[in-house]
Design an enzyme around this catalytic site. Structure first.
Site, PDB file in Angstrom:
ATOM      1  N   GLY A   8     -77.560  68.829 -15.861  1.00  0.00           N
ATOM      2  CA  GLY A   8     -77.220  68.669 -17.284  1.00  0.00           C
ATOM      3  C   GLY A   8     -78.064  69.574 -18.158  1.00  0.00           C
ATOM      4  N   GLN A  12     -77.683  68.711 -24.699  1.00  0.00           N
ATOM      5  CA  GLN A  12     -78.734  68.586 -25.721  1.00  0.00           C
ATOM      6  C   GLN A  12     -80.113  68.373 -25.088  1.00  0.00           C
ATOM      7  N   ASP A  13     -80.228  67.356 -24.222  1.00  0.00           N
ATOM      8  CA  ASP A  13     -81.546  67.019 -23.663  1.00  0.00           C
ATOM      9  C   ASP A  13     -82.013  68.078 -22.675  1.00  0.00           C
ATOM     10  N   ASP A  56     -72.441  70.811  -8.805  1.00  0.00           N
ATOM     11  CA  ASP A  56     -71.739  69.740  -9.521  1.00  0.00           C
ATOM     12  C   ASP A  56     -72.204  68.406  -8.947  1.00  0.00           C
ATOM     13  N   LEU A  78     -80.033  64.606 -15.734  1.00  0.00           N
ATOM     14  CA  LEU A  78     -79.485  64.449 -17.086  1.00  0.00           C
ATOM     15  C   LEU A  78     -77.972  64.683 -17.103  1.00  0.00           C
ATOM     16  N   SER A  82     -70.962  62.022 -20.972  1.00  0.00           N
ATOM     17  CA  SER A  82     -71.841  61.203 -21.806  1.00  0.00           C
ATOM     18  C   SER A  82     -71.172  60.651 -23.058  1.00  0.00           C
ATOM     19  N   SER A 127     -79.330  54.457 -20.067  1.00  0.00           N
ATOM     20  CA  SER A 127     -78.894  54.432 -21.469  1.00  0.00           C
ATOM     21  C   SER A 127     -78.888  53.031 -22.062  1.00  0.00           C
ATOM     22  N   GLU A 129     -76.610  52.017 -23.747  1.00  0.00           N
ATOM     23  CA  GLU A 129     -75.224  51.532 -23.620  1.00  0.00           C
ATOM     24  C   GLU A 129     -75.114  50.464 -22.541  1.00  0.00           C
ATOM     25  N   TYR A 151     -68.319  54.122 -19.363  1.00  0.00           N
ATOM     26  CA  TYR A 151     -69.580  54.867 -19.350  1.00  0.00           C
ATOM     27  C   TYR A 151     -70.752  53.922 -19.100  1.00  0.00           C
ATOM     28  N   LYS A 155     -73.363  53.851 -15.929  1.00  0.00           N
ATOM     29  CA  LYS A 155     -74.821  53.991 -16.101  1.00  0.00           C
ATOM     30  C   LYS A 155     -75.563  52.820 -15.445  1.00  0.00           C
TER      31      LYS A 155
HETATM   32  P1  NAP Z   1     -74.765  66.057 -23.119  1.00  0.00           P
HETATM   33  O1  NAP Z   1     -75.224  66.939 -24.214  1.00  0.00           O
HETATM   34  O2  NAP Z   1     -73.378  65.501 -23.143  1.00  0.00           O
HETATM   35  O3  NAP Z   1     -74.973  66.851 -21.734  1.00  0.00           O
HETATM   36  C1  NAP Z   1     -74.412  66.390 -20.545  1.00  0.00           C
HETATM   37  C2  NAP Z   1     -74.668  67.418 -19.462  1.00  0.00           C
HETATM   38  O4  NAP Z   1     -74.076  66.966 -18.233  1.00  0.00           O
HETATM   39  C3  NAP Z   1     -74.069  68.796 -19.756  1.00  0.00           C
HETATM   40  O5  NAP Z   1     -74.998  69.776 -19.403  1.00  0.00           O
HETATM   41  C4  NAP Z   1     -72.869  68.842 -18.826  1.00  0.00           C
HETATM   42  O6  NAP Z   1     -72.546  70.135 -18.394  1.00  0.00           O
HETATM   43  C5  NAP Z   1     -73.407  68.056 -17.641  1.00  0.00           C
HETATM   44  N1  NAP Z   1     -72.351  67.618 -16.735  1.00  0.00           N
HETATM   45  C6  NAP Z   1     -71.161  67.025 -17.049  1.00  0.00           C
HETATM   46  N2  NAP Z   1     -70.435  66.816 -15.942  1.00  0.00           N
HETATM   47  C7  NAP Z   1     -71.168  67.281 -14.894  1.00  0.00           C
HETATM   48  C8  NAP Z   1     -70.957  67.361 -13.504  1.00  0.00           C
HETATM   49  N3  NAP Z   1     -69.814  66.921 -12.939  1.00  0.00           N
HETATM   50  N4  NAP Z   1     -71.920  67.908 -12.710  1.00  0.00           N
HETATM   51  C9  NAP Z   1     -73.066  68.360 -13.270  1.00  0.00           C
HETATM   52  N5  NAP Z   1     -73.334  68.320 -14.584  1.00  0.00           N
HETATM   53  C10 NAP Z   1     -72.393  67.791 -15.389  1.00  0.00           C
HETATM   54  O7  NAP Z   1     -75.745  64.803 -22.962  1.00  0.00           O
HETATM   55  P2  NAP Z   1     -77.237  64.590 -23.543  1.00  0.00           P
HETATM   56  O8  NAP Z   1     -77.131  63.970 -24.888  1.00  0.00           O
HETATM   57  O9  NAP Z   1     -78.039  65.810 -23.333  1.00  0.00           O
HETATM   58  O10 NAP Z   1     -77.745  63.421 -22.574  1.00  0.00           O
HETATM   59  C11 NAP Z   1     -78.402  63.721 -21.341  1.00  0.00           C
HETATM   60  C12 NAP Z   1     -78.293  62.526 -20.427  1.00  0.00           C
HETATM   61  O11 NAP Z   1     -78.876  61.383 -21.041  1.00  0.00           O
HETATM   62  C13 NAP Z   1     -76.876  62.112 -20.058  1.00  0.00           C
HETATM   63  O12 NAP Z   1     -76.896  61.600 -18.746  1.00  0.00           O
HETATM   64  C14 NAP Z   1     -76.557  60.997 -21.035  1.00  0.00           C
HETATM   65  O13 NAP Z   1     -75.577  60.138 -20.503  1.00  0.00           O
HETATM   66  C15 NAP Z   1     -77.922  60.329 -21.125  1.00  0.00           C
HETATM   67  N6  NAP Z   1     -78.216  59.630 -22.379  1.00  0.00           N
HETATM   68  C16 NAP Z   1     -78.067  60.264 -23.567  1.00  0.00           C
HETATM   69  C17 NAP Z   1     -78.427  59.614 -24.737  1.00  0.00           C
HETATM   70  C18 NAP Z   1     -78.330  60.292 -26.078  1.00  0.00           C
HETATM   71  O14 NAP Z   1     -78.384  59.581 -27.091  1.00  0.00           O
HETATM   72  N7  NAP Z   1     -78.235  61.616 -26.127  1.00  0.00           N
HETATM   73  C19 NAP Z   1     -78.939  58.305 -24.679  1.00  0.00           C
HETATM   74  C20 NAP Z   1     -79.093  57.704 -23.433  1.00  0.00           C
HETATM   75  C21 NAP Z   1     -78.738  58.383 -22.271  1.00  0.00           C
HETATM   76  P3  NAP Z   1     -71.405  71.054 -19.092  1.00  0.00           P
HETATM   77  O15 NAP Z   1     -72.156  71.936 -20.012  1.00  0.00           O
HETATM   78  O16 NAP Z   1     -70.821  71.799 -17.941  1.00  0.00           O
HETATM   79  O17 NAP Z   1     -70.449  70.147 -19.762  1.00  0.00           O
HETATM   80  O1  F7E Z   2     -71.188  56.569 -31.516  1.00  0.00           O
HETATM   81  C1  F7E Z   2     -69.355  54.735 -34.117  1.00  0.00           C
HETATM   82  C2  F7E Z   2     -69.040  54.422 -32.671  1.00  0.00           C
HETATM   83  O2  F7E Z   2     -70.390  58.473 -30.137  1.00  0.00           O
HETATM   84  C3  F7E Z   2     -72.125  55.792 -32.243  1.00  0.00           C
HETATM   85  C4  F7E Z   2     -74.190  58.770 -26.246  1.00  0.00           C
HETATM   86  O3  F7E Z   2     -75.200  59.734 -26.286  1.00  0.00           O
HETATM   87  O4  F7E Z   2     -75.603  57.107 -27.236  1.00  0.00           O
HETATM   88  C5  F7E Z   2     -74.386  57.792 -27.393  1.00  0.00           C
HETATM   89  O5  F7E Z   2     -73.301  56.866 -27.373  1.00  0.00           O
HETATM   90  C6  F7E Z   2     -71.399  54.720 -33.033  1.00  0.00           C
HETATM   91  C7  F7E Z   2     -70.398  53.893 -32.211  1.00  0.00           C
HETATM   92  O6  F7E Z   2     -72.691  57.432 -29.703  1.00  0.00           O
HETATM   93  C8  F7E Z   2     -67.083  57.346 -35.171  1.00  0.00           C
HETATM   94  O7  F7E Z   2     -67.980  53.461 -32.574  1.00  0.00           O
HETATM   95  C9  F7E Z   2     -67.688  55.381 -35.880  1.00  0.00           C
HETATM   96  O8  F7E Z   2     -70.548  52.561 -32.563  1.00  0.00           O
HETATM   97  O9  F7E Z   2     -72.366  58.814 -31.680  1.00  0.00           O
HETATM   98  P1  F7E Z   2     -71.632  57.926 -30.772  1.00  0.00           P
HETATM   99  P2  F7E Z   2     -72.713  56.195 -28.699  1.00  0.00           P
HETATM  100  O10 F7E Z   2     -71.358  55.701 -28.382  1.00  0.00           O
HETATM  101  O11 F7E Z   2     -73.700  55.203 -29.236  1.00  0.00           O
HETATM  102  C10 F7E Z   2     -75.738  56.349 -26.028  1.00  0.00           C
HETATM  103  C11 F7E Z   2     -77.113  55.733 -26.012  1.00  0.00           C
HETATM  104  C12 F7E Z   2     -75.418  57.140 -24.825  1.00  0.00           C
HETATM  105  O12 F7E Z   2     -75.977  56.929 -23.753  1.00  0.00           O
HETATM  106  C13 F7E Z   2     -74.230  58.038 -24.909  1.00  0.00           C
HETATM  107  O13 F7E Z   2     -74.264  59.035 -23.882  1.00  0.00           O
HETATM  108  O14 F7E Z   2     -70.647  55.350 -34.057  1.00  0.00           O
HETATM  109  N1  F7E Z   2     -68.400  55.646 -34.741  1.00  0.00           N
HETATM  110  N2  F7E Z   2     -66.888  56.411 -36.154  1.00  0.00           N
HETATM  111  C14 F7E Z   2     -68.050  56.846 -34.288  1.00  0.00           C
HETATM  112  N3  F7E Z   2     -68.466  57.546 -33.221  1.00  0.00           N
HETATM  113  C15 F7E Z   2     -67.938  58.765 -33.002  1.00  0.00           C
HETATM  114  N4  F7E Z   2     -68.360  59.493 -31.947  1.00  0.00           N
HETATM  115  N5  F7E Z   2     -66.987  59.284 -33.838  1.00  0.00           N
HETATM  116  C16 F7E Z   2     -66.515  58.611 -34.945  1.00  0.00           C
HETATM  117  O15 F7E Z   2     -65.668  59.099 -35.678  1.00  0.00           O
END
Ligand code: NAP
Ligand code: F7E
Length: 328
Positions: A8, A12-13, A56, A78, A82, A127, A129, A151, A155
């Protein structure tokens, strides 16, 4: 020199973690999927030091090959599908990548390490979630998991599999239960970036409205740059463990809109927001707020960016970006 493998890495991360590890003198290998990944250019421009390996999470042989090429001391998983909303429409794919992909990587690490599982330390991106329909407020490491989306379910599988490899094989495996973390590098499908981009475009006269789903949901939002520091700290501990990483404060999407529009000099955000059923989810996670006490006391980790600062940082970034894109 320590060596790290990041899946990943184009996300972002992945970008923030790569920067952090490079600054600490690591040799960083990044797993990139696809034969012509469109984010490769961004990765090369942001962290040119990262050595790219193709692979992958659904292809275990590619993971084994990457481990042999990188010979890592630390593996950060990562990679995931997501985006929660997408996971209902692509439940099998999400299960294969976000859930079973964790098992593929853990198993590849086990085979690569050949009975000496002290060779590699493993980080799993769990997460908030997983808490879903929350059974306790605030949520901590011991709170019962009740995921509300494909999702979240995937997780939970990855989380328990990581714990299982720690308990079964003695792998130094840690699971970071990270609450939402954002930045100017956040994907535009997530609500914070969707709002910061729209606010910038409305401010510049490029857009009139923003269509959103449920604006009453509450999240514990922090800055991604802070959260990758917590990941690294977990792998520097003598033993693997699980940690909640959060700010301890929660805000609604209404709060997000208030701070973002006000910062851009636009009064009365209600004038610009319309509700759109397409963005409502089949099941919602209404309230998330984490208790980061363990990360604070064991890892010495603290968030450094407040909610208001984070939103302003994203709006400022998008004002510059949108102005440049539109040539205004
Ligand atoms: P992100 O921006 O959506 O990045 C996801 C990464 O996973 C991308 O580099 C993507 O590659 C890669 N990926 C997708 N499918 C894959 C596959 N089949 N094989 C290998 N790599 C693959 O997510 P992020 O926000 O950086 O989050 C990083 C991790 O933390 C994720 O696991 C996410 O679920 C978890 N997380 C995120 C948050 C948050 O708030 N950001 C919170 C809790 C947990 P491509 O560029 O090819 O699409
Ligand atoms: O939604 C509400 C939506 O898509 C946040 C991922 O990084 O954090 C992320 O998941 C909230 C939800 O993030 C829209 O219904 C309203 O309640 O930004 P989100 P998420 O679903 O919390 C967790 C920790 C992860 O692990 C995940 O990978 O916002 N919402 N209106 C909306 N959300 C989106 N996307 N778009 C809207 O128009």
């Amino acid at each position: 020199m320590k060596r790290a493998l990041i899946t990943g890495v184009t996300g972002q991360d992945g970008l923030y973690l790569s920067e952090l590890l490079i600054s600490k003198g690591y040799e960083v290998y990044g797993l990139v999927r696809g034969q012509n990944n469109p984010k490769l250019g961004l990765l090369a421009a942001t962290v040119p030091e990262v050595r790219v390996l193709t692979g992958d999470l659904m292809d275990m042989s590619s993971l084994l090959r990457a481990l042999h090429a990188a010979e890592p001391d630390e593996v950060y998983n990562l990679g995931a599908i997501s985006f929660v909303a997408y996971s209902w429409e692509n439940a099998h794919l999400t299960t294969d990548v976000t859930g079973k992909g964790v098992l593929n990587l853990l198993e590849a690490v086990r085979l690569y390490s050949r009975d000496d599982l002290t060779r590699v330390r493993f980080y799993q991106a769990s997460s908030s979630e997983m808490f879903g329909k929350v059974q306790e407020v605030p949520q901590r490491e011991t709170t019962l998991l009740w995921p509300r989306s494909p999702y979240g379910v995937a997780k939970v599988f990855g989380h328990h599999m990581t714990i299982n490899y720690r308990e079964s094989y003695g792998l130094h495996a840690s699971s970071g239960i990270l609450f939402n973390h954002e930045s100017p590098r956040r994907g535009p499908e997530f609500v914070t970036r969707k709002v910061s981009q729209a606010v910038a475009r409305i401010r510049l006269g490029l857009q009139d409205r923003i269509a959103l789903g449920n604006i009453d949901a509450k999240r514990d939002w922090g800055f991604a740059g802070d959260y990758v520091e917590a990941m690294w700290r977990m792998l520097q501990q003598p033993h693997g463990d699980d940690y909640v990483v959060a700010t301890g404060s929660t805000h609604s999407i209404r709060d997000l809109l208030e701070v973002a529009f006000t910062h851009a000099g636009l009064d009365d955000w209600q004038r610009y927001v319309v509700q759109d059923e397409r963005f409502m989810r089949p099941a919602e996670v209404d309230l998330l707020v984490g208790d980061p006490s363990k990360a604070r006391s064991v890892l010495g980790w603290e968030p450094t960016v407040s909610f208001d600062e984070l939103v302003r940082m994203m709006v400022d970034h998008d004002l510059i970006e949108q102005r440049a894109l539109a040539g205004v």
